[in-house]
Design a protein around this motif. Structure first.
Motif, short mmCIF file in Angstrom:
data_model
loop_
_atom_site.label_atom_id
_atom_site.label_comp_id
_atom_site.label_asym_id
_atom_site.label_seq_id
_atom_site.Cartn_x
_atom_site.Cartn_y
_atom_site.Cartn_z
N SER C 66 33.48 -44.62 7.02
CA SER C 66 33.86 -44.01 8.28
C SER C 66 33.53 -44.98 9.41
O SER C 66 32.50 -45.64 9.39
N ILE C 68 32.88 -44.13 12.35
CA ILE C 68 31.96 -43.54 13.32
C ILE C 68 30.63 -44.29 13.26
O ILE C 68 30.06 -44.47 12.18
N PRO C 78 38.35 -39.94 15.03
CA PRO C 78 39.28 -39.37 14.07
C PRO C 78 40.69 -39.24 14.64
O PRO C 78 40.86 -38.86 15.80
N ARG C 79 41.67 -39.57 13.83
CA ARG C 79 43.10 -39.46 14.17
C ARG C 79 43.50 -40.45 15.26
O ARG C 79 44.52 -40.26 15.92
N LEU C 102 41.51 -38.75 9.44
CA LEU C 102 40.72 -37.64 9.98
C LEU C 102 39.23 -37.91 9.91
O LEU C 102 38.46 -37.39 10.70
N ASN C 103 38.83 -38.70 8.91
CA ASN C 103 37.42 -39.04 8.80
C ASN C 103 37.13 -40.39 9.44
O ASN C 103 36.11 -41.00 9.15
N ARG C 105 38.52 -43.25 8.96
CA ARG C 105 38.58 -44.39 8.05
C ARG C 105 39.87 -45.15 8.31
O ARG C 105 40.87 -44.57 8.74
#
Lengths: 358, 544, 318
Positions: C66, C68, C78-79, C102-103, C105
């Protein structure tokens, strides 16, 4: 002819038996305890044993299978665990969604695929041919669910507020009241329970709209059907186009076509009258063989377009361990599959006298 | 003979007169009364009885200050005794409820939509629109498209990324729903290695809740530092939570002596709720976070009903679930999950938690109860039956033109007060189809919301709020010890089938749930989950 | 139809060590090379195999990492839509050619890694089906009688189910996962090869040289696998190539239904499934995985068509 049909029917008996065996075995093999799936997690062993005895699950497996076959032959597919209703009733309610979708997809595939194939063959090796066949190849390669999502995006969002916008989900606009034809015709009084067959036909929205002369309903149903039908129909359409092309090409090389040409008939007449007529025979088979594709496509498309048909019910049934529902629906779909193949064979033999029916 | 002939008309006349004057005697009302032999069976009710046609009395086994809040909940709504008997307590009852509410069920087109029509004999303010329609779609984006296209009037739970879109659209109104809920990671302490409290604590230290709320929750959401939402009694700011500390998590795992990495399963259902707007995404983020501290999880998605059954049955190890308030009290959150009557969801129960909870539930005064909740919340933090993660803000969106549109913090929006100036119906699109409409035996919000339109309880929650207001009972009183509760029914209330409400309907509606031996104790799956959770135990419960 | 077919099959028998036989294979290869669609298909597949093998080296990010909290990444991740420096995305920002999922990635990296999963499932499941299916078909056709009937009726039963439904049922029994999906797809593909192999055997086994071998007392195994199988290979190869495409599609469908690859495995069908709720707001998340599946399947279909035209001389009339 009749002997042929009888022979084929006779041959399908072991297949039907096998289908029941496979569904029965698969349903038993799905992990999970049927008693607790039905009576809830809190059912005690005593309650479960009693229940197992009542429904015959404590019998040896072969005996269970015999009981099951007997029930199926009598048209009793049991009750769904999740819905607490007869599987036959559920089928009568949900089958129409899928049947309508499959038929619409088939019509779309044929109406678009056959002319494309003919044009492609007629103009072979031109850019039209290459382009069409490339499109057909791409069509066969597309994941149905992806195509469905893309269509929903294009027609639901990109084309919103244009005349081309189409509803991306559902079968009908909310609250649109549908009067089943049997009520309008007074065959079944209100409050009376109609037979499953009547329910089945009345829930084919388009048929019902025509029978009850309801133009608004017809239009609404068609608009909702268009996107899913295109999604499901694209792969069969591409297959049919390719099949038609090679089949037309083959007949174009035949002697009688050459003769027709030699007689000085116009090319278009030759193609349409002689070549196409004969070329369509294999296409019939292809259409029949695509039933499996249509069902597979429906399973995936129903989820995307929010339709509660056979596919979605079946997938939900599998995840919620609803054995009777899964067994009933699978047996029904498989039997329909066998029946349609038989029908295609008969039709094929009927259309082509060269094929000897043995 | 001749004497009889002379007397008979007279007698008939008298009966008729009495019948007209006092319907109670005229219809030969025989009050029902059911009592437990003793309170040893472990449940909350001693006696449920109809005192007279319009009075119901509950005698409890222990004081319950939350009783009014509980009887307002949709699982304790009243249906006619005759209907319960006619349906055998299940079967037709599940698809054909008969209530007293402003709407009655017109048609449930299974799989497609549910149509309600205005009940003209409603005792209160009639519904504004003659027709109410429920539709459903599990995809947030699809719901929004339908709302924007104008095919529906209101939608539940718009996607977290779409809040701004709706707020900026002059044709739409966004109503935020307060996060009276909790999203948690449940841990089953009967599954190795989670039987080791150090491992459970490590999980608690290893989860970055802020990251989840920041990235995957809509505006208005907050990090959960305990199971109780901050706005509800039972939240104890004194109890400090374990901070996010992956180092500490790894240390604890070392100390626990468990072989690393731990391989386990994380189960969830792919159902959107206010407390969990993006199930799959959050599951995958937790998977990544847990991998960091040495716990490798396989993600296991289950069908909603199956998942809930498995969770209640204690068949899952790690699982993602949440809870939204049914009524605003600690008992609704803590007792349901960790009390003596709770399910096997988190494995074996802890005396350290059940003790203070049952003590706190039997007291009336908040200041007396509060210390017990500090004790319970501390024990929950230390024993980690679950890790609280977030209080999810959510919302509903309506067309701007809909008057009376509201979001309920309890998720039971009342559509009878909504008015659509453009046409004569209100069309609502929620996440999923109701499973059944016999709500004593349903637990999911989609079913309960549909029930709320049709049936009513003795009391109700105010529209768009949590306060308890009179409904089928005009008034009620409790004895000083909070053990005896008397409800006075509203006269002249009729059910959708035309019959009128009396005290026996109330007794019957409770009895079929309470008495496990009743032939009508059937329902859809027979769990009556809420009843057991609210009142601890069934009468004549089958021995395990 | 039957006569010319048999003649070419006869010529192709490598056992006879006929000088023509080697050149026939070379001819076939030349035909393949001349066939435009086969070359295009082969190129696509070649590229995909390269991507699958080199993904760990060419992917810009770890496919399951991810973004984040990663250096350079700030704000709501995300997105996040694609950021391509060449197309004007600020150089300050980290480049994500296909955006973030969404995660959060990197979608591009996941697409690259996904190639390995799709190819693996497609090729192994079909290989498995060919080995099992054609063995069954060979035995059935060669043995005839009861064995033949038994095997082929079982195949009929399997064919009676729509293949995806049967695959779904099998995966449910085995439990979800990419390996089980692979197995399920293989099982539902078996009957097609059994029929194909059996048909070839039936057309060959009555020829003189086979009868001669048999009279000379050659073991069944040698006749079957030494003489008959090589003759049946051509249709098996063609059908095999075509059904790899179908297998890739079926695997994606199973993953789409949550029965195939399990998170966080980068698999195209699963990527589509996760992002399908966001098709209206973040279409790029749905577009690229679908495109990847389509190109892969197209590659195998083109190659299959080309091979059929090149390897089967009876079809070379047009």
């Amino acid at each position: 002819m009749i002997t042929f049909i009888l022979r084929r029917l006779l041959f399908s008996i072991p297949v039907l038996f096998g289908i029941m065996l496979v569904t029965f075995a698969l349903a038993r093999a799905i992990p999970g305890d049927p008693c607790r799936a039905i009576l809830g997690e809190r059912a005690t062993d005593i309650i479960c044993d009693a229940w197992m005895e009542r429904v015959g699950l404590n019998e040896p497996v072969p005996v269970q299978f015999a009981i099951y076959v007997g029930d199926v032959l009598r048209g009793d597919l049991g009750n769904s665990i999740r819905f607490g209703r007869s599987v036959v009733d559920l089928m009568a309610e949900r089958m129409p969604v899928t049947v309508e979708l499959a038929l619409a997809a088939l019509i779309f595939a044929t109406v678009v695929g056959v002319p494309l194939g003919i044009i492609s063959a007629y103009r072979r090796n031109t850019s039209v041919d290459v382009g069409t066949m490339l499109m057909a190849n791409i069509g066969v390669s597309m994941p149905v669910f992806w195509l469905g999502l893309m269509l929903a995006y294009i027609f639901g969002v990109v084309l919103k507020d244009t005349p081309f916008a189409l509803p991306p989900s559902g079968r009908l606009p909310p609250g649109m009241s549908v009067i089943p034809f049997f009520e309008q015709w007074g065959i079944v009084a209100e409050g009376q329970t109609p037979s499953s067959l009547l329910v089945f036909f009345s829930r084919l929205n388009i048929l019902n709209a025509i029978l009850t002369l309801n133009g608004e309903l017809l239009l609404a149903a068609l608009r909702h059907l268009l996107l899913p039908a295109m999604a499901v129909g694209t792969i069969p359409m591409a297959i049919i186009a390719r099949m038609t092309r090679s089949s037309v090409l083959e007949t174009l090389g035949q002697d009688y076509v050459r003769t027709a040409r030699a007689k000085g008939l116009r090319e278009m007449v030759v193609v349409l009258n002689h070549a196409v007529r004969n070329a369509l025979l294999p296409v019939v088979t292809v259409i029949g063989l695509n039933f499996g594709l249509l069902v597979s496509g429906a399973v995936l498309t129903e989820t995307i377009f929010g339709l509660t048909g056979v596919g979605r019910t079946l997938v939900d049934g599998i995840t919620s361990r609803d054995y009777p529902l899964v067994q009933g629906f699978t047996v029904f779909v498989a039997v329909a599959f066998v029946a349609i193949n038989l029908l295609v064979d008969i039709l094929y033999g009927y259309l082509d006298p060269r094929i000897r029916l043995r | 003979m001749s004497k009889l002939l002379r007397v008979l008309p007279l007698m008939l006349l008298v009966v008729l007169a009495l019948g007209l004057a006092m319907p109670a005697f005229g219809q030969g009302f025989e009050p029902m009364s059911v009592s437990a032999d003793s309170c040893d069976y472990g449940g909350a009710f001693q006696t449920i009885e109809a005192v007279d046609e319009l009075t119901v009395r509950f005698v409890l086994c222990f004081p319950d200050p939350a009783l009014p809040s509980k009887v307002a909940f949709s699982s304790l709504h009243i249906q006619p005794a005759e209907h319960l008997e006619a349906t055998g307590g299940g079967g037709d009852l599940v698809r054909n409820p008969i209530g007293t509410g402003p709407y009655r069920l017109e048609n449930w087109d299974l799989g497609n939509e549910m149509v309600f029509s205005r009940f003209d004999g409603y005792w209160g303010e009639p519904a504004k629109e003659p027709t109410l329609i429920f539709r459903w779609n599990s995809e947030a984006a699809a719901r929004l498209v339908e709302l924007q296209a104008g095919t529906v009037d209101g939608i539940d739970n718009p996607g977290p990324g779409d809040f701004d879109v709706i707020a900026n659209d002059p044709n739409l109104q966004l109503l935020e729903r307060e996060g009276l809920n909790i999203f948690y990671l449940g841990i089953n302490n009967t599954v190795e290695p989670f039987d080791n409290v150090l491992v459970r604590q490590a999980v608690s230290y290893g989860i970055d809740k802020q990251r989840i709320v920041d990235n995957f929750y809509p505006p208005g959401s907050s990090v959960a530092d305990q199971f109780m939402p901050t706005a509800i009694f039972g939240y104890t700011p004194e109890v400090e939570q374990f901070p996010y500390d992956p180092e500490r998590a790894r240390e604890l795992l070392e100390q626990s002596g468990v072989a690393l990495p731990i391989e386990t399963t994380l189960s969830y259902r792919d159902v959107v709720r206010g407390y969990l707007p993006q199930p799959g995404v959050v599951a995958q983020d937790l998977q990544a976070q847990l991998a960091e501290i040495g716990i490798n999880v396989t993600i296991d998605v289950q069908e909603s009903g199956t998942f809930l059954d498995n969770a209640d049955g204690g068949n899952l190890s790690l699982h993602l679930l949440g809870w939204g308030a049914d009524y605003p009290d600690a008992t609704n959150f803590l007792d349901y999950h960790f009390g003596a009557g709770s399910s096997a969801q988190f494995g074996d129960k802890f005396e350290e938690i059940t003790g203070p909870l049952s003590a706190g539930a039997r007291l009336a005064a908040p200041e007396d109860r509060y210390p017990f909740y500090i004790e319970a919340n501390t024990a929950i933090r230390d024993l980690v039956p679950m890790v609280p993660i977030a209080h999810g803000g959510s919302g509903v969106a309506f067309k701007a033109s809909i008057a009376g549109a509201h979001a309920s913090p309890l998720s039971n929006e009342q559509f009878a007060v909504m008015e659509d100036p453009d046409d004569d119906n209100v069309i609502w699109m929620q996440n999923a189809e109701p499973i059944g409409l016999y709500c004593p035996d349903e637990t999911d919000g989609e079913s309960l919301r549909a029930c709320e339109q049709i049936t009513e309880g003795l009391l109700a929650y105010e529209v768009a709020g949590t306060a308890v207001v009179p409904a089928l009972a005009e008034s009620y009183e409790a004895s000083d010890d909070l053990m005896t509760w008397t409800f006075h029914l509203r006269p002249g209330v009729s059910f959708h089938d035309g019959s009128s409400l009396d005290a026996n309907d109330v007794v019957m509606s409770f009895l079929v749930q309470w008495d496990a031996a009743s032939p009508l104790h059937v329902g859809r799956d027979g769990n009556f989950t809420y009843f057991q959770a609210y009142f601890t135990q069934f009468l004549n419960a089958p021995s395990e | 139809m039957a006569a010319p077919d048999a003649v070419t099959k006869l010529k192709a028998d490598p056992f006879k060590n006929h000088p023509r036989s080697a050149s026939l294979w070379i001819d076939a290869l030349k035909n393949v090379r001349r066939n435009r669609s086969a070359v295009l298909g082969l190129t696509i597949i070649g590229l995909l195999i390269l991507i699958a093998l080199l993904a760990p080296y060419i992917a810009p990010y770890d496919p399951i990492q991810s973004m984040i909290g990663q250096p350079g990444h700030t704000g709501q991740l995300p997105r996040k839509p694609p950021c391509i420096h060449l197309l004007g995305c600020s150089v300050e920002e980290p480049e994500h050619l296909m955006g973030l999922d969404l995660n959060a990635r990197d979608v591009f990296s996941r697409i690259l890694f996904g190639a390995w999963n799709s190819l693996r499932v497609g090729i192994t499941s079909v290989a498995f089906a060919i080995i099992v299916g054609s063995s069954l078909g060979l035995v059935a056709g060669y043995a005839s009688g009861l064995v033949d009937n038994l095997i082929m009726r079982v195949m009929d039963v399997l064919l009676a189910f729509p293949s995806l439904l049967l695959a779904i049922a099998i995966v449910t029994v085995l439990g979800p996962g990419l390996e089980n999906a692979l197995l399920a797809i293989a099982i539902v593909t078996i009957p097609a090869y059994a029929r194909l192999a059996r048909a070839s055997v039936l057309s060959i086994k009555e020829f003189d040289y086979i009868t001669a071998e048999r009279t000379l007392g050659a073991p069944h195994g040698r006749i079957l696998f030494g003489h008959i199988l090589p003759n049946a290979l051509t249709p098996l190869i063609v059908q095999g190539t075509l059904s790899i495409g179908t297998a890739v599609l079926d695997a994606a469908a199973l993953s789409f239904l949550g029965l195939g690859a399990q998170p966080p495995t980068p698999e195209w069908g699963a990527m589509l499934s996760e992002a399908r709720n966001y098709v209206f707001t973040s279409p790029h998340l749905v577009f690229y995985p679908g495109l990847a599946i389509m190109i892969t399947v197209l590659g195998f279909n083109l190659l299959g068509d080309g091979l059929r035209d090149a390897l089967d001389p009876t079809l070379n009339r047009f």
